[in-house]
Design a protein around this motif. Structure first.
Motif, mmCIF file in Angstrom:
data_model
loop_
_atom_site.group_PDB
_atom_site.id
_atom_site.type_symbol
_atom_site.label_atom_id
_atom_site.label_comp_id
_atom_site.label_asym_id
_atom_site.label_seq_id
_atom_site.Cartn_x
_atom_site.Cartn_y
_atom_site.Cartn_z
ATOM 1 N N MET A 1 0.858 -1.175 0.000
ATOM 2 C CA MET A 1 0.000 0.000 0.000
ATOM 3 C C MET A 1 0.899 1.230 0.000
ATOM 4 O O MET A 1 1.957 1.238 0.615
ATOM 5 N N TRP A 2 0.450 2.261 -0.680
ATOM 6 C CA TRP A 2 1.198 3.512 -0.776
ATOM 7 C C TRP A 2 0.954 4.374 0.474
ATOM 8 O O TRP A 2 -0.029 4.164 1.188
ATOM 9 N N PRO A 3 1.824 5.336 0.740
ATOM 10 C CA PRO A 3 1.696 6.142 1.974
ATOM 11 C C PRO A 3 0.330 6.805 2.148
ATOM 12 O O PRO A 3 -0.202 6.828 3.266
ATOM 13 N N TRP A 4 -0.250 7.334 1.071
ATOM 14 C CA TRP A 4 -1.537 8.007 1.210
ATOM 15 C C TRP A 4 -2.649 7.026 1.569
ATOM 16 O O TRP A 4 -3.586 7.395 2.262
ATOM 17 N N GLY A 5 -2.542 5.798 1.124
ATOM 18 C CA GLY A 5 -3.533 4.788 1.495
ATOM 19 C C GLY A 5 -3.446 4.448 2.970
ATOM 20 O O GLY A 5 -4.466 4.342 3.655
ATOM 21 N N HIS A 6 -2.209 4.273 3.458
ATOM 22 C CA HIS A 6 -2.029 4.002 4.888
ATOM 23 C C HIS A 6 -2.553 5.162 5.730
ATOM 24 O O HIS A 6 -3.232 4.954 6.741
ATOM 25 N N LEU A 7 -2.230 6.390 5.312
ATOM 26 C CA LEU A 7 -2.678 7.571 6.049
ATOM 27 C C LEU A 7 -4.197 7.652 6.060
ATOM 28 O O LEU A 7 -4.806 7.908 7.113
ATOM 29 N N ALA A 8 -4.822 7.398 4.929
ATOM 30 C CA ALA A 8 -6.277 7.472 4.835
ATOM 31 C C ALA A 8 -6.946 6.459 5.755
ATOM 32 O O ALA A 8 -7.831 6.814 6.544
ATOM 33 N N VAL A 9 -6.529 5.219 5.674
ATOM 34 C CA VAL A 9 -7.151 4.179 6.504
ATOM 35 C C VAL A 9 -6.904 4.460 7.984
ATOM 36 O O VAL A 9 -7.817 4.357 8.809
ATOM 37 N N LEU A 148 -8.226 2.742 -5.592
ATOM 38 C CA LEU A 148 -8.988 2.636 -4.347
ATOM 39 C C LEU A 148 -8.304 3.434 -3.229
ATOM 40 O O LEU A 148 -8.974 4.099 -2.436
ATOM 41 N N GLN A 149 -6.987 3.385 -3.199
ATOM 42 C CA GLN A 149 -6.258 4.145 -2.179
ATOM 43 C C GLN A 149 -6.446 5.650 -2.362
ATOM 44 O O GLN A 149 -6.578 6.393 -1.386
ATOM 45 N N PHE A 150 -6.457 6.110 -3.611
ATOM 46 C CA PHE A 150 -6.738 7.528 -3.865
ATOM 47 C C PHE A 150 -8.154 7.883 -3.415
ATOM 48 O O PHE A 150 -8.381 8.940 -2.829
ATOM 49 N N ALA A 151 -9.108 7.004 -3.688
ATOM 50 C CA ALA A 151 -10.487 7.238 -3.260
ATOM 51 C C ALA A 151 -10.575 7.299 -1.738
ATOM 52 O O ALA A 151 -11.235 8.186 -1.174
#
Length: 186
Positions: A1-9, A148-151
């Motif tokens: 998972m990319w950093p923005w996905g981790h941050l979002a979740v 999905l991670q961007f969403a």
């Protein structure tokens, strides 16, 4: 998972946790959960890819053994020195990172690729990408999982704004905003 996905979740989990406890997300908690969501990669990837001290970019701090020991040590230290620290926020960020790193392997039916969670007891999965930051960015593709991670990042941004953007003012004040402030004139 990319950093923005981790941050979002991580932030979404933290916001839900705050709602469950009937309190708004705090600035310190928001910043701490953000650090927690990035912590495993900030340790493992440089130590593996830059310094070759770890076998992969998912080993030492991606292990549930390290997570358990670190979180227990932080909790004991905070209790011993009677410090109220946002350990819950850090734990949410850290543990959500580990959980989200298992999503893609599990979705693909590659359960063996989650063995990093039990490092060093289990051997590491083989990764096809070379051990470097540039190699990972060079292989970046807008796959459905990345989209999905961007969403999720968009949803998290909306929730963060609705929560009052906790932590924004505190972080914003770390950087000077005018040329006079940059040279020390206030």
């Amino acid at each position: 998972m990319w950093p923005w996905g981790h941050l979002a979740v991580g932030y979404l989990c933290y916001s839900l946790w705050c709602r469950y406890r009937n309190r708004p997300p705090s600035a310190l908690g928001a910043v701490t959960v953000a650090v927690g969501t990035q912590f495993p990669d900030l340790i493992d990837k440089p130590l593996a890819w830059t310094f070759a001290l770890l076998p992969t970019g998912r080993s030492l701090t991606h292990s549930v053994f390290t997570a358990g020991l670190l979180l227990a040590a932080l909790w004991v230290g905070a209790r011993r020195y009677d410090k109220r620290l946002p350990l819950g926020a850090f734990a949410i960020g850290y543990l959500s990172h580990l959980a989200m790193d298992t999503v893609k392997p599990v979705m693909n039916g590659n359960f063996g690729d989650t063995s990093f969670l039990l490092w060093p007891v289990l051997s590491q999965p083989a990764y096809s990408t070379p051990k470097s930051f540039l190699a990972h960015f060079a292989e970046f593709e807008p796959t459905p999982f990345v989209l999905l991670q961007f969403a999720l990042a968009g949803v998290a941004l909306v929730v963060w704004i609705l929560d009052g953007a906790p932590g924004f003012d505190e972080v914003r004040h770390l950087w000077p905003t005018t040329s006079r402030e940059r040279v020390g004139e206030r």
